[in-house]
Design an enzyme around this catalytic site. Sequence first.
Site, PDB file in Angstrom:
ATOM      1  N   MET A 124       0.836  -1.191   0.000  1.00 32.37           N
ATOM      2  CA  MET A 124       0.000   0.000   0.000  1.00 32.37           C
ATOM      3  C   MET A 124       0.873   1.244   0.000  1.00 32.37           C
ATOM      4  O   MET A 124       2.080   1.173   0.153  1.00 32.37           O
ATOM      5  CB  MET A 124      -0.919   0.014   1.229  1.00 32.37           C
ATOM      6  CG  MET A 124      -1.963  -1.092   1.235  1.00 32.37           C
ATOM      7  SD  MET A 124      -3.358  -0.682   2.287  1.00 32.37           S
ATOM      8  CE  MET A 124      -2.555  -0.322   3.833  1.00 32.37           C
ATOM      9  N   CYS A 125       0.220   2.377  -0.140  1.00 32.93           N
ATOM     10  CA  CYS A 125       0.902   3.669  -0.129  1.00 32.93           C
ATOM     11  C   CYS A 125       1.178   4.099   1.317  1.00 32.93           C
ATOM     12  O   CYS A 125       0.808   3.422   2.260  1.00 32.93           O
ATOM     13  CB  CYS A 125       0.031   4.712  -0.814  1.00 32.93           C
ATOM     14  SG  CYS A 125      -0.608   4.183  -2.417  1.00 32.93           S
ATOM     15  N   GLU A 126       1.841   5.240   1.466  1.00 30.23           N
ATOM     16  CA  GLU A 126       2.035   5.813   2.799  1.00 30.23           C
ATOM     17  C   GLU A 126       1.612   7.274   2.799  1.00 30.23           C
ATOM     18  O   GLU A 126       1.764   7.996   1.806  1.00 30.23           O
ATOM     19  CB  GLU A 126       3.488   5.680   3.257  1.00 30.23           C
ATOM     20  CG  GLU A 126       3.857   4.250   3.610  1.00 30.23           C
ATOM     21  CD  GLU A 126       4.955   4.163   4.664  1.00 30.23           C
ATOM     22  OE1 GLU A 126       5.134   5.119   5.443  1.00 30.23           O
ATOM     23  OE2 GLU A 126       5.624   3.110   4.706  1.00 30.23           O
TER      24      GLU A 126
END
Length: 272
Positions: free
Chosen positions: A1-3
């Site tokens: 996933m993104c941050e």
Amino acid sequence: MCELLGMSANVPTDIRFSFAALARRGGETGPHADGWGISFYENHGCRSFHDPEPSARSELAKLLRNYPIKSRIVIAHVRKANRGRVSLENTHPFSRELWGRRWTFAHNGQLKGVKKLPLGGFAPIGSTDSEHAFCWMMGRLQARFRTLPKPALLDRAVADLAADLHGRGVFNMLLSDSRTLYAHCGKRLCYLTRRAPFGTATLIDEDWRVDFATETTDRDVVSVVATQALTRDESWTDLDRGAVLTLRDGAIRLLKPGNPASAAVPLEPPAC
């Protein structure tokens, strides 16, 4: 996933320290190499930078590490693409105008069926489920309020919309209208507040240590929200899934799911 990375402060504040850690996670200490972006609010104005290149190798990111833009609200994002190709139009944060304010939104996670939701007067430019969710939220707010509502009413409305999207998958979100920073935890978010007496902090992702006592005044209050802790020697607090934070001038309030806005709980984390 993104941050994600967000900041709320009661005075214009330099976020280069925290951004340096996030940028390293964009393709060097982390796998989020599919673009990055950051938005700085200056009163009602918003200055944004986007780059579909990995932030760890981006010349633009290097420029921002050396350019002390001071802001009271910041939203930043490094992307690991799962829906929508790697491109500038799919790079967070996204922004739209509503009630004469610039709204900014960043998200990580995946949402099921979100592209079937009606959009009202807002349309996505890119192909991500994130931008579609943002446009849906803006359309719902516009339909619910003809003009900018009082903060408590808007807080509740944003929390309700976030709860709906929370039921469709993983919805970690940062959202701002220049007055408030909203943070919703779908799976993982943490936060801390820095206030007097200030101490020192060391980044996890690189050898950078700051003594905040030399960079601040006794009146400064700065709160930071991130997907994962950015420093090794500060106390970060994990948010429960489904929780919504409202941050104004560095002060944090917790909106518990299902509670009216009047029942928002002030959070007073220990000084870091």
